[in-house]
Design a protein around this motif. Structure first.
Motif, mmCIF file in Angstrom:
data_model
loop_
_atom_site.group_PDB
_atom_site.id
_atom_site.type_symbol
_atom_site.label_atom_id
_atom_site.label_comp_id
_atom_site.label_asym_id
_atom_site.label_seq_id
_atom_site.Cartn_x
_atom_site.Cartn_y
_atom_site.Cartn_z
ATOM 1 N N VAL A 90 0.847 -1.188 0.000
ATOM 2 C CA VAL A 90 0.000 0.000 0.000
ATOM 3 C C VAL A 90 0.884 1.240 0.000
ATOM 4 C CG1 VAL A 90 -1.836 1.237 1.194
ATOM 5 C CG2 VAL A 90 -1.771 -1.260 1.258
ATOM 6 N N PRO A 91 0.763 2.110 -0.997
ATOM 7 C CA PRO A 91 1.620 3.302 -1.071
ATOM 8 C C PRO A 91 1.157 4.376 -0.098
ATOM 9 C CG PRO A 91 0.035 3.333 -2.850
ATOM 10 C CD PRO A 91 -0.172 2.028 -2.136
ATOM 11 N N PRO A 92 1.995 5.398 0.128
ATOM 12 C CA PRO A 92 1.600 6.484 1.046
ATOM 13 C C PRO A 92 0.341 7.209 0.593
ATOM 14 C CG PRO A 92 3.961 6.553 0.622
ATOM 15 C CD PRO A 92 3.392 5.559 -0.328
ATOM 16 N N ILE A 93 0.169 7.374 -0.717
ATOM 17 C CA ILE A 93 -1.046 7.977 -1.265
ATOM 18 C C ILE A 93 -1.841 6.870 -1.944
ATOM 19 C CG2 ILE A 93 -2.019 9.740 -2.772
ATOM 20 C CD1 ILE A 93 -0.340 10.825 -0.449
ATOM 21 N N VAL A 94 -3.073 6.630 -1.479
ATOM 22 C CA VAL A 94 -3.849 5.513 -2.017
ATOM 23 C C VAL A 94 -4.837 5.958 -3.092
ATOM 24 C CG1 VAL A 94 -3.610 4.076 0.025
ATOM 25 C CG2 VAL A 94 -5.498 5.711 -0.113
ATOM 26 N N ALA A 95 -5.171 7.254 -3.135
ATOM 27 C CA ALA A 95 -6.105 7.736 -4.154
ATOM 28 C C ALA A 95 -6.030 9.255 -4.223
ATOM 29 C CB ALA A 95 -7.543 7.303 -3.846
ATOM 30 N N THR A 96 -6.425 9.797 -5.361
ATOM 31 C CA THR A 96 -6.653 11.236 -5.491
ATOM 32 C C THR A 96 -8.049 11.436 -6.057
ATOM 33 O OG1 THR A 96 -5.667 11.291 -7.710
ATOM 34 C CG2 THR A 96 -4.218 11.796 -5.857
ATOM 35 N N VAL A 97 -8.747 12.425 -5.502
ATOM 36 C CA VAL A 97 -10.105 12.746 -5.931
ATOM 37 C C VAL A 97 -10.133 14.229 -6.268
ATOM 38 C CG1 VAL A 97 -12.541 12.748 -5.318
ATOM 39 C CG2 VAL A 97 -11.023 10.985 -4.385
ATOM 40 N N ASN A 98 -10.200 14.543 -7.567
ATOM 41 C CA ASN A 98 -10.158 15.944 -8.008
ATOM 42 C C ASN A 98 -8.963 16.667 -7.380
ATOM 43 O OD1 ASN A 98 -12.545 15.677 -9.538
ATOM 44 N ND2 ASN A 98 -13.795 15.994 -7.699
ATOM 45 N N THR A 99 -7.806 16.014 -7.441
ATOM 46 C CA THR A 99 -6.500 16.504 -6.955
ATOM 47 C C THR A 99 -6.342 16.409 -5.440
ATOM 48 O OG1 THR A 99 -7.025 18.870 -6.639
ATOM 49 C CG2 THR A 99 -6.422 18.159 -8.877
ATOM 50 N N GLU A 100 -7.392 16.121 -4.672
ATOM 51 C CA GLU A 100 -7.240 15.921 -3.230
ATOM 52 C C GLU A 100 -6.801 14.491 -2.965
ATOM 53 O OE1 GLU A 100 -10.077 17.219 -0.337
ATOM 54 O OE2 GLU A 100 -10.933 18.685 -1.719
ATOM 55 N N ASN A 631 -7.396 5.642 -8.362
ATOM 56 C CA ASN A 631 -7.381 4.669 -7.274
ATOM 57 C C ASN A 631 -6.114 3.844 -7.421
ATOM 58 O OD1 ASN A 631 -7.736 2.303 -5.692
ATOM 59 N ND2 ASN A 631 -9.951 2.564 -5.738
ATOM 60 N N TYR A 632 -5.148 4.055 -6.502
ATOM 61 C CA TYR A 632 -3.845 3.414 -6.632
ATOM 62 C C TYR A 632 -3.806 2.013 -6.028
ATOM 63 C CZ TYR A 632 -2.790 8.213 -7.768
ATOM 64 O OH TYR A 632 -2.817 9.461 -8.343
ATOM 65 N N LEU A 633 -4.885 1.597 -5.383
ATOM 66 C CA LEU A 633 -4.951 0.209 -4.927
ATOM 67 C C LEU A 633 -5.412 -0.711 -6.049
ATOM 68 C CD1 LEU A 633 -6.376 0.173 -1.280
ATOM 69 C CD2 LEU A 633 -4.015 0.108 -2.060
ATOM 70 N N THR A 634 -6.411 -0.270 -6.799
ATOM 71 C CA THR A 634 -6.915 -1.096 -7.902
ATOM 72 C C THR A 634 -6.221 -0.783 -9.216
ATOM 73 O OG1 THR A 634 -8.685 0.496 -8.361
ATOM 74 C CG2 THR A 634 -9.178 -1.285 -6.817
ATOM 75 N N GLY A 635 -5.459 0.331 -9.253
ATOM 76 C CA GLY A 635 -4.771 0.694 -10.491
ATOM 77 C C GLY A 635 -5.710 1.181 -11.562
ATOM 78 N N THR A 636 -6.735 1.963 -11.185
ATOM 79 C CA THR A 636 -7.713 2.441 -12.159
ATOM 80 C C THR A 636 -7.897 3.944 -12.026
ATOM 81 O OG1 THR A 636 -9.537 2.003 -10.625
ATOM 82 C CG2 THR A 636 -8.973 0.264 -12.194
ATOM 83 N N SER A 637 -8.389 4.547 -13.105
ATOM 84 C CA SER A 637 -8.707 5.968 -13.122
ATOM 85 C C SER A 637 -10.098 6.175 -13.681
ATOM 86 C CB SER A 637 -7.708 6.743 -13.989
ATOM 87 O OG SER A 637 -6.454 6.837 -13.370
ATOM 88 N N ARG A 638 -10.755 7.229 -13.216
ATOM 89 C CA ARG A 638 -12.034 7.650 -13.786
ATOM 90 C C ARG A 638 -11.866 9.083 -14.261
ATOM 91 N NH1 ARG A 638 -14.895 5.637 -9.051
ATOM 92 N NH2 ARG A 638 -15.720 7.726 -8.695
ATOM 93 N N SER A 639 -12.187 9.314 -15.522
ATOM 94 C CA SER A 639 -12.073 10.648 -16.086
ATOM 95 C C SER A 639 -13.374 11.399 -15.886
ATOM 96 C CB SER A 639 -11.757 10.562 -17.581
ATOM 97 O OG SER A 639 -11.891 11.830 -18.192
ATOM 98 N N PRO A 640 -13.315 12.726 -15.687
ATOM 99 C CA PRO A 640 -14.549 13.498 -15.540
ATOM 100 C C PRO A 640 -15.312 13.672 -16.836
ATOM 101 C CG PRO A 640 -12.641 14.940 -15.484
ATOM 102 C CD PRO A 640 -12.109 13.543 -15.449
ATOM 103 N N LYS A 641 -14.690 13.342 -17.955
ATOM 104 C CA LYS A 641 -15.374 13.497 -19.235
ATOM 105 C C LYS A 641 -16.273 12.298 -19.484
ATOM 106 C CE LYS A 641 -11.637 16.205 -21.299
ATOM 107 N NZ LYS A 641 -10.665 16.272 -22.390
ATOM 108 N N GLY A 652 -13.450 -1.949 -19.077
ATOM 109 C CA GLY A 652 -13.222 -2.371 -17.712
ATOM 110 C C GLY A 652 -12.695 -1.268 -16.858
ATOM 111 N N ALA A 653 -11.472 -0.787 -17.092
ATOM 112 C CA ALA A 653 -10.890 0.303 -16.322
ATOM 113 C C ALA A 653 -9.652 0.806 -17.035
ATOM 114 C CB ALA A 653 -10.532 -0.175 -14.921
ATOM 115 N N ALA A 654 -9.376 2.089 -16.865
ATOM 116 C CA ALA A 654 -8.214 2.681 -17.500
ATOM 117 C C ALA A 654 -6.996 2.520 -16.617
ATOM 118 C CB ALA A 654 -8.472 4.166 -17.762
ATOM 119 N N PRO A 655 -5.796 2.416 -17.211
ATOM 120 C CA PRO A 655 -4.589 2.436 -16.389
ATOM 121 C C PRO A 655 -4.519 3.737 -15.612
ATOM 122 C CG PRO A 655 -4.091 1.796 -18.660
ATOM 123 C CD PRO A 655 -5.497 2.291 -18.641
#
Length: 662
Positions: A90-100, A631-641, A652-655
């Protein structure tokens, strides 16, 4: 009345019960065993969710545990403080949500809030069972674990790789967790149980009779008093020649709502599968007989025997091995509980619970518990919680972050008083009021925290707060129109169509049945056709009888056809999805309430709450769709577009993008 009838599903249910018990009592570390070679368990399943070419600092799952040479096979391994006992880095940062950012520490604390007590108990039990395995010289090899996984997949006729993939997709249990959390301790406990899992011939015969023996079809009436039961039985006996009378009595008077809704029909009674009093009665009755009043399960019961289902034509020799597995798995649940309770009693005074005691936590910071002199640290507890519950907890944290950000943008806050008001409303809706008419808030909170096994803090902040926040986000966006009120009145209080229905699964058969119904148009004939041809169990058992059809009930095609009929009319073939329905109108009910003004406020409140929930769901979906999430645990990203979101969903999910600052 159906407490033991779950045994009809023993082959699957017992397995689930056993697994739940094992996971509750056991953590992932293998005790006094050869280290499990994960790659030998199931090589085709790649637990690493993102491409191997991504930045090495990103979260990923290891493909195998430590090399066997690096560990003493007879020494239980402590969880690695960085990776946990589930192989999760588990990395120090596990996720970012709108840069937070959401940090590892944030996630750990949330996991501890929700699962700390449960996981700590399993870790303590692990320590106890580790010591017992060492004391008795018990070992479980990786070969035995692999063989058991293979056996389990064959038991359900599923290839091993698909079996493990299904567990991961549907139960959130990875192959490593399955091997270490479920299979290994199951085998260890079997060895500890010794002859307690021995199966006698009498047990095997009883199980054979339960699974494959004859069954009796019955109807049931259950009431709370003996006097009422005696009166109902007397009436049922007096009208025994009328085959429909007992079912109508059950529908009107039975206090077992599930069976009353289908005129007393319950699952067929099996041998050794229900209450002995019921079995003794129905297996000695003749078809059409009505039983004496029986007192079972705290209720007074009357049964009518409908018919006998013969035993299946199968031999004990053929199904014996499968039945032995069922019995052994069922026994395993109780044996595991007994073993842990015995070990806990034996270690009484040698276990110090720190995590759930604030005073002890202040005295011994960094320690969660001490077992026979060996400490379990808070870091180890946090890592174990992360390994077991990190991914679903992170998804909840991400949703909470999205909601919090939306509230900040609109300057929305939720006060403690508003949370209290939400709880009071939930209590008013869910429990009887107190003697003074006020909501029973204390009773509600007691029920919630005990039945759901959650703390008051979790309930207020993780359940009630989001609900209150969402209501504020949709404030002013919910409109109840005059048409809504009119439709609500018609749906809840207006006249309904009493119909018989035949449900078919293909159009050709529906056409044939329609012709038969049209040639002999009578209630009796239509009921016979429903009993013979309907593929829907309820309408088949009740000879076509269904609940009266109301307007605006969610099936406009069916409602339109039903309300166009006159008593005695037969509808055309109505297609509903992949089913085909034929109706016969038996008449109309009288409106429950004729004056709209008498119920307007109640209808308004009901419609407003439903539209509010729909608005809340729409707003939250929009917030999710317009959020940028890594999401750095699952290795996925969600784009706002929206276009990017659709594309990601299709594949399925984006890198994930690179973690900022890591």
């Amino acid at each position: 009345m159906t407490r033991k009838t779950v045994q009809l599903f023993l082959a699957s249910v017992v397995l689930v019960i056993c697994c739940v018990a094992i996971r509750h009592y056991w953590s992932a570390a293998s005790a006094n065993a050869d280290p499990v070679d994960r790659d030998s368990i199931i090589a085709p399943v790649d637990e690493s969710p993102a491409p191997a070419s991504r930045d090495r600092s990103l979260a990923r799952r290891s493909t195998s545990p430590k090399s066997p040479a690096s560990d003493n096979a007879d020494t239980p391994r402590r969880p690695n403080s960085e990776a946990g006992s589930h192989g999760t880095s588990v990395p120090p940062i596990v996720a970012t949500v709108n840069t937070e950012r959401i940090t590892r520490e944030d996630l750990t604390q949330q996991c501890l809030r929700h699962y700390g007590n449960e996981v700590l108990e399993s870790m303590v039990n692990k320590q106890l069972i580790v010591g017992e395995c060492q004391r008795q010289g018990i070992t479980v090899t990786s070969a035995e674990v692999n063989a058991e996984i293979e056996r389990m997949s064959k038991r359900f006729n599923i290839p091993k790789d698909q079996w493990l993939k299904m567990l991961k997709d549907e139960r959130n249990v990875t192959p490593t967790q399955y091997a270490n959390d479920i299979i290994w301790p199951t085998l260890a406990l079997r060895k500890l149980a010794g002859n307690r899992l021995t199966i006698a011939n009498e047990e095997l015969q009883r199980e054979f009779e339960t699974q494959y023996g004859p069954m009796v079809r019955v109807r049931l009436i259950a009431v709370g008093t003996a006097e009422k039961a005696k009166k109902l039985r007397a009436e049922a006996v007096a009208h025994a020649s009328d085959p429909a009378h007992f079912g109508n009595l059950a529908k009107t008077y039975s206090e077992d709502s599930a069976s009353a809704s289908v005129k007393g029909v319950i699952n067929p009674i099996r041998m050794h599968g229900s209450y002995k009093e019921i079995e003794d009665a129905v297996f000695t009755m003749n078809d059409g007989d009505i039983s004496p009043v029986l007192f079972v399960g705290g209720q007074h019961v009357i049964l009518k025997r409908e018919g006998l289902i013969p035993a299946q034509k199968v031999t004990l020799e053929k199904v014996g091995p499968r039945l032995e597995e069922i019995i052994r798995d069922r026994k395993m649940h109780g044996v595991a509980k007994d073993i842990f309770e015995r070990l806990q009693e034996k270690a009484k005074g040698q276990i110090q619970w720190v995590w759930n005691d604030p005073a002890k936590r202040r005295q011994t910071p960094g320690v969660a518990a001490v077992v026979c002199g060996t400490p379990i640290t808070l870091r180890e507890l946090g890592d174990e919680c992360l390994g077991r519950h990190g991914q679903p907890t992170l998804e909840a944290l991400i949703s909470r972050k999205i909601l919090s950000q939306a509230c900040r943008r609109q300057n929305i806050t939720v006060s403690d008083a508003e949370i209290d008001a939400e709880i009071a409303q939930a209590a008013a809706d869910g429990l009887r009021p107190k003697a003074d008419g006020s909501p029973d808030v204390a009773g509600w909170l007691d029920m919630i925290t005990k039945k759901r096994h959650i703390s008051l803090d979790v309930y207020r902040n993780d359940i009630v707060w989001p609900m209150a926040a969402m209501k504020k986000l949709v404030h002013g966006k919910v409109d109840v129109t005059k048409e809504d009120l009119r439709n609500g009145f018609e749906a809840n209080y207006g006249a309904r169509v009493r119909c018989l229905a035949i449900v078919l699964d293909n159009q050709r058969r529906a056409q044939q049945v329609f012709e038969l119904a049209r040639k002999n148009n009578s209630t009796e004939s239509f009921g016979d056709l429903a009993s013979q041809y309907s593929v829907e169990p309820g309408s088949q058992a009740l000879r076509g009888e269904i609940p009266p059809i109301k307007k605006h009930g969610g099936q406009p095609r069916l409602e339109e056809e039903a309300f166009a009929l006159k008593p005695g009319d037969i509808s055309g073939i109505i297609q509903l999805g992949d089913k085909f329905v034929i109706l016969r109108c038996e008449g109309f009910t009288d409106p429950v309430v004729k004056n709209f003004a008498d119920v307007r406020d109640e209808i308004y409140r009901d419609i407003f709450e439903k539209k509010q929930r729909l608005a809340m769901a729409n707003v939250f979906d929009h917030l999710q769709e317009t959020a940028a999430v890594d999401n750095y645990l699952t290795g996925t990203s969600r784009s706002p577009k929206a276009s990017a979101k659709k594309s990601a969903a299709s594949r399925g999910a984006a890198p994930i993008r690179q973690v900022p600052g890591v």
